[in-house]
Design a protein around this motif. Structure first.
Motif, mmCIF file in Angstrom:
data_model
loop_
_atom_site.group_PDB
_atom_site.id
_atom_site.type_symbol
_atom_site.label_atom_id
_atom_site.label_comp_id
_atom_site.label_asym_id
_atom_site.label_seq_id
_atom_site.Cartn_x
_atom_site.Cartn_y
_atom_site.Cartn_z
ATOM 1 N N GLY A 69 -9.910 51.648 49.687
ATOM 2 C CA GLY A 69 -8.594 52.522 49.950
ATOM 3 C C GLY A 69 -8.815 53.329 48.937
ATOM 4 N N PHE A 70 -9.062 53.314 47.765
ATOM 5 C CA PHE A 70 -8.821 54.556 46.840
ATOM 6 C C PHE A 70 -9.930 55.580 46.871
ATOM 7 C CE2 PHE A 70 -7.751 51.487 43.491
ATOM 8 C CZ PHE A 70 -6.658 51.899 42.774
ATOM 9 N N SER A 71 -11.161 55.295 47.802
ATOM 10 C CA SER A 71 -12.626 56.475 48.167
ATOM 11 C C SER A 71 -11.744 57.146 49.673
ATOM 12 C CB SER A 71 -13.665 55.755 48.705
ATOM 13 O OG SER A 71 -14.164 55.400 47.016
ATOM 14 N N ASN A 72 -11.278 55.938 50.489
ATOM 15 C CA ASN A 72 -10.426 56.798 51.633
ATOM 16 C C ASN A 72 -9.487 57.977 50.898
ATOM 17 O OD1 ASN A 72 -8.880 57.264 54.314
ATOM 18 N ND2 ASN A 72 -10.525 56.146 55.113
ATOM 19 N N TYR A 73 -8.684 57.473 50.074
ATOM 20 C CA TYR A 73 -7.143 58.059 49.467
ATOM 21 C C TYR A 73 -7.887 59.861 49.243
ATOM 22 C CZ TYR A 73 -3.213 59.158 45.930
ATOM 23 O OH TYR A 73 -2.242 59.552 45.397
ATOM 24 N N LEU A 74 -9.133 59.809 48.108
ATOM 25 C CA LEU A 74 -9.841 60.401 47.502
ATOM 26 C C LEU A 74 -10.026 61.734 47.857
ATOM 27 C CD1 LEU A 74 -10.853 58.421 44.311
ATOM 28 C CD2 LEU A 74 -9.170 60.135 44.026
ATOM 29 N N ASP A 75 -10.771 61.242 49.352
ATOM 30 C CA ASP A 75 -10.782 61.871 50.191
ATOM 31 C C ASP A 75 -10.446 62.537 50.678
ATOM 32 O OD1 ASP A 75 -13.555 60.793 49.713
ATOM 33 O OD2 ASP A 75 -13.456 59.404 51.526
ATOM 34 N N ASP A 76 -8.734 62.360 51.061
ATOM 35 C CA ASP A 76 -7.969 63.408 51.893
ATOM 36 C C ASP A 76 -7.459 63.555 50.992
ATOM 37 O OD1 ASP A 76 -6.082 63.652 53.992
ATOM 38 O OD2 ASP A 76 -4.517 62.574 52.406
ATOM 39 N N LEU A 77 -7.455 63.320 49.698
ATOM 40 C CA LEU A 77 -6.660 64.408 47.863
ATOM 41 C C LEU A 77 -8.027 65.431 47.752
ATOM 42 C CD1 LEU A 77 -5.807 62.368 44.867
ATOM 43 C CD2 LEU A 77 -4.291 63.357 47.095
ATOM 44 N N ILE A 79 -9.680 66.816 50.567
ATOM 45 C CA ILE A 79 -9.220 68.103 51.603
ATOM 46 C C ILE A 79 -7.709 68.534 51.761
ATOM 47 C CG2 ILE A 79 -8.852 68.216 54.084
ATOM 48 C CD1 ILE A 79 -11.062 65.326 54.318
ATOM 49 N N ASN A 80 -7.043 68.363 51.333
ATOM 50 C CA ASN A 80 -6.026 68.529 51.512
ATOM 51 C C ASN A 80 -5.114 68.551 49.757
ATOM 52 O OD1 ASN A 80 -5.529 68.468 54.243
ATOM 53 N ND2 ASN A 80 -5.896 66.020 53.537
ATOM 54 N N GLU A 81 -5.862 69.657 49.010
ATOM 55 C CA GLU A 81 -5.462 70.161 47.996
ATOM 56 C C GLU A 81 -4.477 70.264 48.029
ATOM 57 O OE1 GLU A 81 -7.050 73.630 46.330
ATOM 58 O OE2 GLU A 81 -9.295 73.053 46.505
ATOM 59 N N GLU A 82 -3.433 69.511 47.046
ATOM 60 C CA GLU A 82 -2.232 69.819 46.835
ATOM 61 C C GLU A 82 -1.273 70.735 45.303
ATOM 62 O OE1 GLU A 82 0.706 66.733 47.200
ATOM 63 O OE2 GLU A 82 -0.875 65.374 48.565
ATOM 64 N N ASP A 83 -0.887 71.189 45.354
ATOM 65 C CA ASP A 83 -0.239 72.028 44.146
ATOM 66 C C ASP A 83 0.834 71.425 43.714
ATOM 67 O OD1 ASP A 83 0.057 73.943 41.674
ATOM 68 O OD2 ASP A 83 0.344 75.644 42.136
ATOM 69 N N LEU A 84 0.712 70.754 42.672
ATOM 70 C CA LEU A 84 1.863 69.803 41.902
ATOM 71 C C LEU A 84 2.235 70.549 40.458
ATOM 72 C CD1 LEU A 84 0.069 66.105 41.444
ATOM 73 C CD2 LEU A 84 1.253 67.681 43.349
ATOM 74 N N SER A 85 2.433 71.737 40.667
ATOM 75 C CA SER A 85 2.460 72.846 40.223
ATOM 76 C C SER A 85 2.722 72.009 38.313
ATOM 77 C CB SER A 85 4.011 72.943 39.520
ATOM 78 O OG SER A 85 4.130 74.064 41.500
ATOM 79 N N SER A 86 1.740 71.355 37.589
ATOM 80 C CA SER A 86 1.994 71.107 36.112
ATOM 81 C C SER A 86 1.406 72.003 34.997
ATOM 82 C CB SER A 86 -0.066 70.340 35.896
ATOM 83 O OG SER A 86 -1.063 71.148 36.097
ATOM 84 N N ASP A 87 1.467 71.667 34.045
ATOM 85 C CA ASP A 87 2.263 72.591 32.982
ATOM 86 C C ASP A 87 0.578 72.829 32.357
ATOM 87 O OD1 ASP A 87 4.610 72.368 32.649
ATOM 88 O OD2 ASP A 87 5.025 70.249 32.024
ATOM 89 N N PHE A 88 -0.491 72.048 33.032
ATOM 90 C CA PHE A 88 -1.706 73.247 32.426
ATOM 91 C C PHE A 88 -2.063 74.634 31.954
ATOM 92 C CE2 PHE A 88 -6.407 74.099 33.261
ATOM 93 C CZ PHE A 88 -7.147 72.915 31.504
ATOM 94 N N TYR A 207 -4.194 59.521 40.205
ATOM 95 C CA TYR A 207 -5.653 60.639 40.473
ATOM 96 C C TYR A 207 -4.728 62.161 40.687
ATOM 97 C CZ TYR A 207 -8.310 56.455 40.801
ATOM 98 O OH TYR A 207 -8.704 55.099 40.760
ATOM 99 N N LYS A 208 -3.573 62.670 41.325
ATOM 100 C CA LYS A 208 -3.272 63.656 42.207
ATOM 101 C C LYS A 208 -3.248 64.419 40.977
ATOM 102 C CE LYS A 208 -0.633 63.158 46.356
ATOM 103 N NZ LYS A 208 1.503 63.528 46.339
ATOM 104 N N LYS A 209 -3.242 63.955 39.428
ATOM 105 C CA LYS A 209 -2.714 65.084 38.492
ATOM 106 C C LYS A 209 -4.000 65.177 37.907
ATOM 107 C CE LYS A 209 -1.016 65.311 33.715
ATOM 108 N NZ LYS A 209 -0.337 63.564 32.756
ATOM 109 N N ASN A 210 -4.544 64.435 37.912
ATOM 110 C CA ASN A 210 -6.162 64.638 37.149
ATOM 111 C C ASN A 210 -6.713 65.395 38.452
ATOM 112 O OD1 ASN A 210 -5.374 63.401 35.180
ATOM 113 N ND2 ASN A 210 -6.989 61.004 36.135
ATOM 114 N N MET A 211 -6.318 65.291 39.355
ATOM 115 C CA MET A 211 -7.541 66.297 40.488
ATOM 116 C C MET A 211 -7.108 67.515 40.229
ATOM 117 S SD MET A 211 -8.505 65.288 44.564
ATOM 118 C CE MET A 211 -9.785 63.624 43.761
#
Length: 225
Positions: A69-77, A79-88, A207-211
């Motif tokens: 399940g985690f692997s499928n979730y990460l594969d989707d992340l 493919i579909n990059e999300e910009d979370l507007s992190s403070d990095f 994972y979202k934040k780290n990616m």
């Protein structure tokens, strides 16, 4: 996977990551994002469990994600990059010749332990304190295994065995005893040496934040090379 099932899997995983508890149909039915009738929701959860993406730790409990399940979730992340507007914010010019600077910069923002190593045996890790929170102490055994895995440099052996292209984010789940360690990693060039940067943690990690941070780092870093 059926997009409806994929979206439900994503919701289950992200609520498990944020809450740290099995996710049940009653809880899901209370969320604004869920518009399925209770019977449809139970059907979809059963399908995800039957496919090996979720499991019940005990009878009548909510569900937890499996490694599949985690692997499928990460594969989707990926493919579909999300910009979370992190403070990095990252000074790419400073990083070109310094693995330590890269590790310390990433370690201030990521959720997990940042490890970096070069083929010339330069090795840094940072961020243990990011994991030592009241919540993560519930999974102390995984944290202990993770620290041992880093200090023994087993992460180097593991990632050196992978075929990795430069500047491409990958993931891996590493089994240590009966626990899993998660790894997001990328291969980079530092001062002419081949290097790898990885963010390690238990499977319950942001994972979202780290990616998002790794993607921003690679874009900034490559713009200066």
């Amino acid at each position: 996977m059926d997009p409806k099932l994929l979206e439900l899997l994503k919701i289950v995983i992200e609520n498990y990551i944020s809450r740290g508890e099995p996710v049940g149909s009653k809880f899901l039915n209370s969320l604004e994002d869920i518009t399925y009738a209770p019977s449809t929701l139970r059907k979809y959860l059963n399908e995800l469990e039957g496919g090996g993406y979720l499991y019940q730790p005990y009878h009548s409990a909510g569900r937890l994600p499996t490694i599949k399940g985690f692997s499928n979730y990460l594969d989707d992340l990926l493919i579909n990059e999300e910009d979370l507007s992190s403070d990095f914010n990252f000074n790419a010019k400073m990083a070109r010749n310094s693995l330590r600077f890269i590790v310390e910069s990433l370690g201030k923002s990521t959720d997990g332990v940042v490890v970096g190593f070069l083929k010339n045996d330069e090795y840094y890790f940072l961020g243990i304190n990011n994991l030592i929170t009241n919540d993560s102490l519930k999974d102390y055994e995984t944290i202990r295994l993770l620290i041992q895995f880093i200090e023994n440099k087993n992460i180097i052996k593991h990632l050196n065995s992978k075929m990795i292209r430069y500047n491409q984010i990958k993931y891996s789940f590493i089994k240590s005893k009966d626990k899993f360690i998660s790894s997001l990693y990328a291969k980079i060039n530092v001062n002419g040496y081949e290097g790898i940067i990885t963010v390690l943690g238990p499977v319950r990690i942001n994972y979202k934040k780290n990616m998002n941070i790794l993607q921003k780092f690679l874009k900034a870093y490559n713009s200066q090379i």
